[in-house]
Design an enzyme around this catalytic site. Structure first.
Site, PDB file in Angstrom:
ATOM      1  CG  HIS A   1      44.874  45.647  34.907  1.00 10.70           C
ATOM      2  ND1 HIS A   1      44.207  45.045  35.957  1.00 10.70           N
ATOM      3  CD2 HIS A   1      44.480  44.983  33.781  1.00 10.70           C
ATOM      4  CE1 HIS A   1      43.457  44.058  35.485  1.00 10.70           C
ATOM      5  NE2 HIS A   1      43.593  44.008  34.173  1.00 10.70           N
TER       6      HIS A   1
ATOM      7  CG  ASP B   1      37.935  41.469  41.853  1.00 11.59           C
ATOM      8  OD1 ASP B   1      38.378  41.617  40.693  1.00 11.59           O
ATOM      9  OD2 ASP B   1      36.888  40.836  42.093  1.00 11.59           O
TER      10      ASP B   1
ATOM     11  CG  LEU C   1      55.324  46.262  54.459  1.00 16.56           C
ATOM     12  CD1 LEU C   1      54.266  45.762  55.446  1.00 16.56           C
ATOM     13  CD2 LEU C   1      54.709  47.325  53.532  1.00 16.56           C
TER      14      LEU C   1
END
Ligand code: FPP
Length: 255
Positions: A38, A21, A132
């Site tokens: 973004h 955020d 991962l």
């Protein structure tokens, strides 16, 4: 991967879940369009992935776009879609080379055909990787997830494959997103808000929560390390008492 609460209290979380955020505010503070925030946020995603790979964290789940984010102004949603498509085209080779398995959770049907195709291609391409497990929650909501799991069980009941008496927490958990991973050990949210915002509502039941004022594009390894240090000092009790979960004293004989 199996989930075992008794072994979860290790110094390194096996599974990290993150709400990224603060992109919009980061851009607004610089008097730039939110889309620039973004884009800076996408760079911070790489910081986070690098950190997980370096620390041996097995699974990383990122909240990239919520069910509710579709309601944002059209130009911002458009910019985010462009960013997702670009990132998918650009990053998948490198992720694959580094042993990262990529998956997406959420309502995929709501994305354009081009994005849906790239998502499936990224999943297929990285399917065999185990270093991962990177899950991108996109068009995702925790309430949606619970509803789709319930619908899946209901279909089996309607088809006569499942007895309603056999529906328990385990059955529901098996239909939730991320069912194949251990639940997140540590949740991090940047951007100063201290809420879960319809992220993994079911899966976060016993997750340790950590919040920072830092905006997502400012993310660095030192901040992630602070979260890990805090996590490793916590006692996870899973509803038991402190004495029950404390490690047994070692029986060393000192002569
Ligand atoms: C929340 O910040 C962030 C988003 C809604 C988008 C997250 C997207 C990225 C980090 C970039 C791309 C991701 C991938 C996986 C390639 P906000 O816009 O709500 O910030 P604000 O609270 O400051 O307005």
């Amino acid at each position: 991967m199996s989930s075992d609460p008794a072994t979860a209290a290790v110094r390194i979380p096996r599974h990290l879940a993150v709400i990224m955020d603060g992109n919009g505010r980061w851009a607004e503070r610089r008097r730039r369009p939110r889309a620039i925030g973004h884009r800076a946020g996408a760079r911070a995603v790489n910081v986070c992935i690098d950190f997980c790979l370096e620390r041996g964290i097995e699974a990383l789940t990122l909240f990239a776009f919520s069910s509710e984010n579709w309601g944002r102004p059209e130009d911002e949603v458009g910019a985010l879609m462009k960013l997702f498509l670009g990132a998918l085209e650009r990053e998948v080779d490198e992720l694959d080379r580094r042993g990262v398995r990529v998956r997406f959770i959420g309502e995929r049907e709501r994305f354009s055909e081009a994005i849906g195709r790239q998502m499936s291609a990224a999943e297929d391409r990285t399917r065999a990787n185990t270093r991962l497990h990177l899950t991108i929650a996109a068009s995702y909501g925790g309430r949606w997830d619970i509803a789709q799991a319930a619908r899946s069980l209901a279909r089996d009941v309607a088809a006569g494959h499942l007895d309603p008496d056999d529906i328990d927490e385990r059955a529901l958990a098996s239909r939730m997103s991320l069912a194949e991973l251990p639940p997140p050990d540590l949740f991090i949210r940047t951007g100063g808000e201290t809420r879960i915002s319809n992220f993994l509502l079911w899966q976060l039941a016993y997750t340790e929560l950590w919040f920072t004022e830092l905006l997502w594009p400012e993310l660095d390894a030192a901040t992630l390390q602070r979260a890990l240090d805090d996590y490793s000092g916590r006692q996870r009790r899973f509803g038991l008492t402190g004495a029950q979960v404390a490690p047994a004293p070692t029986n060393e004989i000192s002569e």
